[in-house]
Design a protein around this motif. Structure first.
Motif, PDB file in Angstrom:
ATOM      1  N   LYS A 180      35.277 -18.006 -78.875  1.00  0.00           N
ATOM      2  CA  LYS A 180      34.546 -19.271 -78.991  1.00  0.00           C
ATOM      3  C   LYS A 180      33.030 -19.085 -79.076  1.00  0.00           C
ATOM      4  O   LYS A 180      32.361 -19.778 -79.839  1.00  0.00           O
ATOM      5  N   TYR A 181      32.489 -18.157 -78.290  1.00  0.00           N
ATOM      6  CA  TYR A 181      31.034 -18.034 -78.195  1.00  0.00           C
ATOM      7  C   TYR A 181      30.473 -16.845 -78.969  1.00  0.00           C
ATOM      8  O   TYR A 181      29.262 -16.695 -79.076  1.00  0.00           O
ATOM      9  N   GLY A 182      31.350 -15.987 -79.505  1.00  0.00           N
ATOM     10  CA  GLY A 182      30.915 -14.900 -80.374  1.00  0.00           C
ATOM     11  C   GLY A 182      30.144 -13.779 -79.701  1.00  0.00           C
ATOM     12  O   GLY A 182      29.425 -13.046 -80.364  1.00  0.00           O
ATOM     13  N   ARG A 183      30.282 -13.681 -78.395  1.00  0.00           N
ATOM     14  CA  ARG A 183      29.610 -12.617 -77.646  1.00  0.00           C
ATOM     15  C   ARG A 183      30.641 -11.902 -76.788  1.00  0.00           C
ATOM     16  O   ARG A 183      31.535 -12.537 -76.246  1.00  0.00           O
ATOM     17  N   PRO A 184      30.483 -10.594 -76.596  1.00  0.00           N
ATOM     18  CA  PRO A 184      31.400  -9.885 -75.710  1.00  0.00           C
ATOM     19  C   PRO A 184      31.257 -10.374 -74.267  1.00  0.00           C
ATOM     20  O   PRO A 184      30.158 -10.778 -73.847  1.00  0.00           O
ATOM     21  N   VAL A 185      32.324 -10.323 -73.539  1.00  0.00           N
ATOM     22  CA  VAL A 185      32.302 -10.760 -72.143  1.00  0.00           C
ATOM     23  C   VAL A 185      31.259  -9.978 -71.350  1.00  0.00           C
ATOM     24  O   VAL A 185      30.585 -10.547 -70.481  1.00  0.00           O
ATOM     25  N   GLN A 186      31.099  -8.698 -71.647  1.00  0.00           N
ATOM     26  CA  GLN A 186      30.123  -7.904 -70.906  1.00  0.00           C
ATOM     27  C   GLN A 186      28.712  -8.473 -71.046  1.00  0.00           C
ATOM     28  O   GLN A 186      27.919  -8.406 -70.105  1.00  0.00           O
ATOM     29  N   ASP A 187      28.388  -9.073 -72.187  1.00  0.00           N
ATOM     30  CA  ASP A 187      27.080  -9.735 -72.341  1.00  0.00           C
ATOM     31  C   ASP A 187      26.916 -10.854 -71.327  1.00  0.00           C
ATOM     32  O   ASP A 187      25.849 -11.018 -70.735  1.00  0.00           O
ATOM     33  N   TRP A 188      27.969 -11.650 -71.148  1.00  0.00           N
ATOM     34  CA  TRP A 188      27.915 -12.753 -70.186  1.00  0.00           C
ATOM     35  C   TRP A 188      27.803 -12.219 -68.762  1.00  0.00           C
ATOM     36  O   TRP A 188      27.043 -12.760 -67.942  1.00  0.00           O
ATOM     37  N   ILE A 189      28.554 -11.170 -68.446  1.00  0.00           N
ATOM     38  CA  ILE A 189      28.497 -10.575 -67.106  1.00  0.00           C
ATOM     39  C   ILE A 189      27.087 -10.041 -66.838  1.00  0.00           C
ATOM     40  O   ILE A 189      26.526 -10.272 -65.756  1.00  0.00           O
ATOM     41  N   ASP A 190      26.512  -9.364 -67.811  1.00  0.00           N
ATOM     42  CA  ASP A 190      25.146  -8.848 -67.659  1.00  0.00           C
ATOM     43  C   ASP A 190      24.146  -9.988 -67.460  1.00  0.00           C
ATOM     44  O   ASP A 190      23.217  -9.878 -66.653  1.00  0.00           O
ATOM     45  N   LEU A 191      24.350 -11.077 -68.184  1.00  0.00           N
ATOM     46  CA  LEU A 191      23.478 -12.243 -68.051  1.00  0.00           C
ATOM     47  C   LEU A 191      23.574 -12.834 -66.643  1.00  0.00           C
ATOM     48  O   LEU A 191      22.558 -13.139 -66.012  1.00  0.00           O
ATOM     49  N   ILE A 192      24.790 -12.959 -66.145  1.00  0.00           N
ATOM     50  CA  ILE A 192      24.987 -13.475 -64.785  1.00  0.00           C
ATOM     51  C   ILE A 192      24.343 -12.538 -63.769  1.00  0.00           C
ATOM     52  O   ILE A 192      23.651 -12.983 -62.848  1.00  0.00           O
ATOM     53  N   ASP A 193      24.550 -11.241 -63.945  1.00  0.00           N
ATOM     54  CA  ASP A 193      23.966 -10.268 -63.011  1.00  0.00           C
ATOM     55  C   ASP A 193      22.443 -10.286 -63.029  1.00  0.00           C
ATOM     56  O   ASP A 193      21.811  -9.977 -62.018  1.00  0.00           O
ATOM     57  N   SER A 194      21.845 -10.650 -64.154  1.00  0.00           N
ATOM     58  CA  SER A 194      20.380 -10.675 -64.242  1.00  0.00           C
ATOM     59  C   SER A 194      19.772 -11.982 -63.722  1.00  0.00           C
ATOM     60  O   SER A 194      18.558 -12.077 -63.565  1.00  0.00           O
ATOM     61  N   SER A 195      20.616 -12.969 -63.462  1.00  0.00           N
ATOM     62  CA  SER A 195      20.124 -14.262 -62.989  1.00  0.00           C
ATOM     63  C   SER A 195      19.667 -14.172 -61.534  1.00  0.00           C
ATOM     64  O   SER A 195      20.304 -13.496 -60.724  1.00  0.00           O
ATOM     65  N   PRO A 196      18.596 -14.883 -61.201  1.00  0.00           N
ATOM     66  CA  PRO A 196      18.182 -14.924 -59.793  1.00  0.00           C
ATOM     67  C   PRO A 196      19.115 -15.810 -58.951  1.00  0.00           C
ATOM     68  O   PRO A 196      19.050 -15.771 -57.727  1.00  0.00           O
ATOM     69  N   LEU A 197      19.960 -16.593 -59.605  1.00  0.00           N
ATOM     70  CA  LEU A 197      20.894 -17.447 -58.880  1.00  0.00           C
ATOM     71  C   LEU A 197      21.994 -16.589 -58.274  1.00  0.00           C
ATOM     72  O   LEU A 197      22.395 -15.567 -58.844  1.00  0.00           O
ATOM     73  N   THR A 198      22.517 -17.026 -57.124  1.00  0.00           N
ATOM     74  CA  THR A 198      23.541 -16.229 -56.446  1.00  0.00           C
ATOM     75  C   THR A 198      24.795 -17.022 -56.094  1.00  0.00           C
ATOM     76  O   THR A 198      25.848 -16.431 -55.900  1.00  0.00           O
ATOM     77  N   ARG A 199      24.684 -18.332 -56.011  1.00  0.00           N
ATOM     78  CA  ARG A 199      25.837 -19.140 -55.603  1.00  0.00           C
ATOM     79  C   ARG A 199      26.702 -19.489 -56.810  1.00  0.00           C
ATOM     80  O   ARG A 199      26.210 -19.726 -57.911  1.00  0.00           O
ATOM     81  N   HIS A 200      28.004 -19.501 -56.564  1.00  0.00           N
ATOM     82  CA  HIS A 200      28.986 -19.694 -57.624  1.00  0.00           C
ATOM     83  C   HIS A 200      28.677 -20.925 -58.481  1.00  0.00           C
ATOM     84  O   HIS A 200      28.542 -20.813 -59.703  1.00  0.00           O
ATOM     85  N   MET A 201      28.593 -22.086 -57.874  1.00  0.00           N
ATOM     86  CA  MET A 201      28.424 -23.313 -58.661  1.00  0.00           C
ATOM     87  C   MET A 201      27.038 -23.419 -59.291  1.00  0.00           C
ATOM     88  O   MET A 201      26.889 -24.056 -60.329  1.00  0.00           O
ATOM     89  N   GLU A 202      26.041 -22.793 -58.702  1.00  0.00           N
ATOM     90  CA  GLU A 202      24.717 -22.740 -59.346  1.00  0.00           C
ATOM     91  C   GLU A 202      24.815 -21.962 -60.659  1.00  0.00           C
ATOM     92  O   GLU A 202      24.269 -22.387 -61.685  1.00  0.00           O
TER      93      GLU A 202
END
Length: 69
Positions: free
Chosen positions: A19-41
């Motif tokens: 659907k989004y045309g990006r590998p899942v690892q890209d999304w995981i890396d993006l989440i890991d780079s976020s300063p946010l830490t809480r699930h729903m945030e």
């Protein structure tokens, strides 16, 4: 490679990549780079800033946070 069971966050990965045309690892890396830490945030951030649907964002965050432990 076996197919993840239904209910496992990874079971959403093929649909997310299609659907989004990006590998899942890209999304995981993006989440890991976020300063946010809480699930729903993180889910809200993926939805508003990156246009993901709730289920896909939730699956990515659940998988990523579970692998941090």
């Amino acid at each position: 490679m076996t197919t993840p069971s239904k209910g496992n966050p990874a079971s959403y990965f093929p649909a997310i990549e299609a659907k989004y045309g990006r590998p899942v690892q890209d999304w995981i890396d993006l989440i890991d780079s976020s300063p946010l830490t809480r699930h729903m945030e993180l889910v809200g951030w993926l939805k508003t800033e990156h246009g993901l649907g709730h289920g896909h964002a939730n699956a990515l965050v659940a998988h990523t946070l579970a692998n941090r432990k």
